[in-house]
Design an enzyme around this catalytic site. Sequence first.
Site, PDB file in Angstrom:
ATOM      1  N   SER A 143      37.154  36.722  55.621  1.00 58.93           N
ATOM      2  CA  SER A 143      37.702  36.206  56.883  1.00 58.93           C
ATOM      3  C   SER A 143      36.898  34.978  57.283  1.00 58.93           C
ATOM      4  O   SER A 143      35.736  34.844  56.870  1.00 58.93           O
ATOM      5  CB  SER A 143      37.563  37.266  57.977  1.00 58.93           C
ATOM      6  OG  SER A 143      37.771  36.696  59.251  1.00 58.93           O
ATOM      7  N   TYR A 156      33.280  44.197  62.815  1.00 56.63           N
ATOM      8  CA  TYR A 156      34.110  43.459  61.849  1.00 56.63           C
ATOM      9  C   TYR A 156      33.319  42.286  61.262  1.00 56.63           C
ATOM     10  O   TYR A 156      33.301  42.083  60.036  1.00 56.63           O
ATOM     11  CB  TYR A 156      35.365  42.959  62.572  1.00 56.63           C
ATOM     12  CG  TYR A 156      36.385  42.244  61.718  1.00 56.63           C
ATOM     13  CD1 TYR A 156      37.185  42.946  60.826  1.00 56.63           C
ATOM     14  CD2 TYR A 156      36.577  40.858  61.825  1.00 56.63           C
ATOM     15  CE1 TYR A 156      38.143  42.298  60.064  1.00 56.63           C
ATOM     16  CE2 TYR A 156      37.538  40.207  61.071  1.00 56.63           C
ATOM     17  CZ  TYR A 156      38.318  40.923  60.198  1.00 56.63           C
ATOM     18  OH  TYR A 156      39.270  40.278  59.440  1.00 56.63           O
TER      19      TYR A 156
HETATM   20  C1  BGC Z   1      41.143  38.603  62.192  1.00 56.35           C
HETATM   21  C2  BGC Z   1      42.192  38.251  63.222  1.00 56.35           C
HETATM   22  C3  BGC Z   1      41.854  36.941  63.907  1.00 56.35           C
HETATM   23  C4  BGC Z   1      41.595  35.866  62.884  1.00 56.35           C
HETATM   24  C5  BGC Z   1      41.186  34.524  63.509  1.00 56.35           C
HETATM   25  C6  BGC Z   1      40.929  37.443  61.275  1.00 56.35           C
HETATM   26  O1  BGC Z   1      39.910  37.759  60.378  1.00 56.35           O
HETATM   27  O2  BGC Z   1      41.569  39.742  61.452  1.00 56.35           O
HETATM   28  O3  BGC Z   1      42.273  39.297  64.165  1.00 56.35           O
HETATM   29  O4  BGC Z   1      42.914  36.545  64.729  1.00 56.35           O
HETATM   30  O5  BGC Z   1      40.572  36.295  62.006  1.00 56.35           O
HETATM   31  O6  BGC Z   1      40.197  34.686  64.460  1.00 56.35           O
END
Ligand code: BGC
Length: 255
Positions: A143, A156
């Site tokens: 991410s 997360y």
């Molecule tokens: C998350 C999303 C978020 C995006 C941008 C992703 O890794 O799962 O919830 O909107 O990042 O911030």
Amino acid sequence: MKLEGKVALVTGSSQGIGQAIAERLAQEGANIVIDYRSHAEGAEETLAKVEATGRKGLTVKADLGVISDIRQMIQSSIEHFGKLDILVNNAGIEKHGSFWEVTEADYDNVLNVNLKGVFFTTQAVVQHLIEAKQTGKIINISSVHEELPFPHFTSYCVSKGGVKMMMRNLAIELGPLGITINNVAPGAIETPINTNLLNDKEKLGALLKNIPLGRLGKPSDVASLVAFLASSDADYITGTTFFVDGGLLWNYQEQ
Ligand code: BGC
């Protein structure tokens, strides 16, 4: 077709980015193991998409927070297709909450799937590749939040930061075995993980202002990069994170 004769395992491929990756790798000629935890209908939908390309698919139910499930998943994949060449660690969950309110159960849920699951799924695939004296490709769907803070999603971010360092370490350890490992780091993509955001006009508007390309990403935007990294075109690429975020990560402006 870049992946003819290959077998790919895509974790969390019953929906969203994982489903698009499964379909795209099949279009490139790979047979696909479709892993899911609870969304059996979604896995069947993915299977139909894979089969529509003329390739074969296998659905496997596994909770990636549980090591015995991981071992079972890898064993079933190899029994069914005879081998595994490509692993896409895509399954991931997130849980909103202020830091001081996060419960042990919520923390464990997120870390077990996003970090421990990636660690031991990768380990099981690497053990198979070593035994089979075979090279392979590992791609983690990370991410932008492996770099970028995301307030109220600390567990997360911890998991994605962990996946970043795992990938860098393994690039060194696995390189001599001919196994490459890279991260694909999506920004805001239109998927079920973002349902709340997609339904909140105000939040969505604010987010779009932060994305230089002016739109959310589509699962296929991520899948096309994964197809490249899984192919022999990417043989010399390892230890790197690729962002698919419309420019979100480095967008800073003074008003
Ligand atoms: C998350 C999303 C978020 C995006 C941008 C992703 O890794 O799962 O919830 O909107 O990042 O911030």
